[in-house]
Design an enzyme around this catalytic site. Structure first.
Site, PDB file in Angstrom:
ATOM      1  N   CYS A  57      23.819 -43.115  69.069  1.00 36.39           N
ATOM      2  CA  CYS A  57      24.077 -43.845  67.828  1.00 36.39           C
ATOM      3  C   CYS A  57      23.204 -45.088  67.822  1.00 36.39           C
ATOM      4  O   CYS A  57      23.511 -46.068  68.507  1.00 36.39           O
ATOM      5  CB  CYS A  57      25.561 -44.212  67.738  1.00 36.39           C
ATOM      6  SG  CYS A  57      26.027 -44.960  66.165  1.00 36.39           S
ATOM      7  N   CYS A  69      24.616 -43.431  56.302  1.00 37.49           N
ATOM      8  CA  CYS A  69      24.699 -44.527  57.267  1.00 37.49           C
ATOM      9  C   CYS A  69      24.105 -45.776  56.634  1.00 37.49           C
ATOM     10  O   CYS A  69      22.946 -45.765  56.210  1.00 37.49           O
ATOM     11  CB  CYS A  69      23.939 -44.164  58.540  1.00 37.49           C
ATOM     12  SG  CYS A  69      23.948 -45.478  59.784  1.00 37.49           S
TER      13      CYS A  69
END
Length: 426
Positions: A161, A347
């Protein structure tokens, strides 16, 4: 009637428990187990670390939410899961809780032992991956701005991530400029990604060009395709021999499953990741489902330095929705066809006065798919505002026990996205 246990009460577990409660009649019991009494909106932790938000502003009380929305609440860490006999052991007294179905969604455990010197408790770096670490990062930040020096932000090999690394580096840059300290703080971003903006998935439109441009504009030095091998009290060591001094460092670790999964080879691999069918059901145990970081997903491409495939909040929520629907369908065949998560992701990375939004549909390419249906990377001040509004929206729907309200479905549809889709007949 059936007893369904949900392990974990984060972005995966809590919405999954709500969805099960909505889909099932009240004669079925839904139990929510977590080792913390608070739901935390994890994407906001970089703000907490840098003093832009208080932790309590991004948290909700889980016992009160469970009572309000018809869930049985158990606080405690899961010590063991026995898929053959269908029970979990919880807490220091190993309380046995039997289940008919279980959804495992505990979020990530941090693999801090992977690098010498990694992590805030026994090492020399900060992280923003859980509430405790965000508070420690903020305490260290407050000391840092009293005696500023070099700042190194990065990710360890195997990390999956990368958005929070870019976000932290650019938010720190913005905050330091506001404090009049930026000239005293050289910033370096170190990532195992083969290039900036790869994000662990590759093929993300013009994200490389956009990310490189933003970092260059803010005078942030970068090291891509860089492998951190060790961390000393004031130095990050790279595989090529370079050493980067720091007065403050935030390094994202790689993830693993919690100990109860690593100790259960019947359902998880040695790293604690669970293989799943398209229904998010375990291949061997039809009573076991999984969602979120602990789901085993294979990256589409190998990278020179290992990186994992990111499992964003939207992907995690979609996995939970699929698991809830498919469990409810086993108890009520009138719910239609089984579904699977689309694994599309939005995102948003906030940089203070602007941000970048990334859209990948899907994140994990399907067999035979040459390129994704959609890849978008857009920059603007509106992204920063959007992330703030999304935090408020998500916390509000968790407060009211909502999962995917009709207006959210409509908004996703307008973007050409959906969380789940029906599986074709066998």
């Amino acid at each position: 009637m059936a007893h369904i246990v949900v392990i974990g009460a984060g972005i995966g577990g809590l919405p999954t428990a709500y969805e099960l409660r909505h889909l099932l009649t009240t004669d079925h019991t839904v139990t929510l187990i977590a080792d913390t009494p608070h739901f935390t909106f994890i994407p906001s932790l970089p703000w907490v670390a840098l003093g832009l938000k208080r932790l309590d502003q991004v948290q909700l009380p889980l016992p009160a939410l469970a009572r309000r929305h018809g869930l049985h609440w158990v606080q405690g860490a899961v010590q063991q899961i026995n898929p053959q006999e269908r029970y979990v052991s919880v807490g220091p007294d190993a309380k046995r809780i039997d289940y008919d179905y279980v959804v495992i969604a505990p979020g990530a455990a941090l693999n801090l032992d992977a690098l010498p010197g990694l992590g805030p408790e026994t090492g020399f770096t900060q992280s923003v991956c859980n509430p405790h670490h965000a508070l420690l990062a903020h305490q260290a930040w407050e000391k840092f701005i009293q005696n500023p020096g070099p700042l190194v932000v990065g990710a360890a090999p195997g990390a999956s991530c990368f958005g929070p690394a870019y976000e932290f580096a650019l938010l720190a840059d913005w905050q330091l400029r506001r404090l009049g300290l930026r000239e005293q703080v050289p910033i370096t971003l170190v990532t195992p990604e083969p290039y900036l903006g790869h994000l662990g998935i590759g093929g993300m439109a013009h994200s490389q060009e956009l990310v490189e441009q933003v970092l260059q504009q803010q005078d942030i030095a970068t090291r891509a395709n860089a492998e951190i091998t060790a961390i000393k009290p004031d130095m990050i060591c790279l595989a090529d021999g370079e050493q980067l001094p720091f007065a403050y460092s935030m390094v994202l670790p790689s993830f693993q499953g919690p100990a109860f999964l690593r100790d259960c080879p019947a359902i998880a691999n040695s790293q604690g990741f669970i293989p799943v069918l398209p229904t998010y059901q375990h291949p061997e145990f039809d009573s076991v489902y999984a969602a979120g970081v602990i789901v085993e997903l294979t990256p589409h491409e190998a990278t020179p330095i290992p990186t994992g495939l990111p499992k964003t909040g939207q992907m995690t929520e979609a996995m939970g929705m699929a698991a809830a629907h498919n469990i409810a369908r086993q108890l009520n065949s009138n719910l239609g066809a089984p579904v699977t998560a689309t694994l599309a992701a939005i995102c948003m990375s906030d940089f203070g006065d602007r941000g970048i939004i990334f859209i990948a549909d899907p994140v994990q390419r399907e067999p035979g798919m040459v390129k994704r249906r959609r890849c978008v990377a857009l920059e603007g001040r509106w992204v920063s505002w959007s992330k703030t509004l999304f935090e408020l929206f998500f916390l509000t729907k968790m407060h009211w026990g909502l999962t995917i309200p009709w207006f959210e479905k409509l908004g996703l549809k307008a973007l050409g996205l959906q969380l789940v889709r029906p599986l074709p007949p066998d």
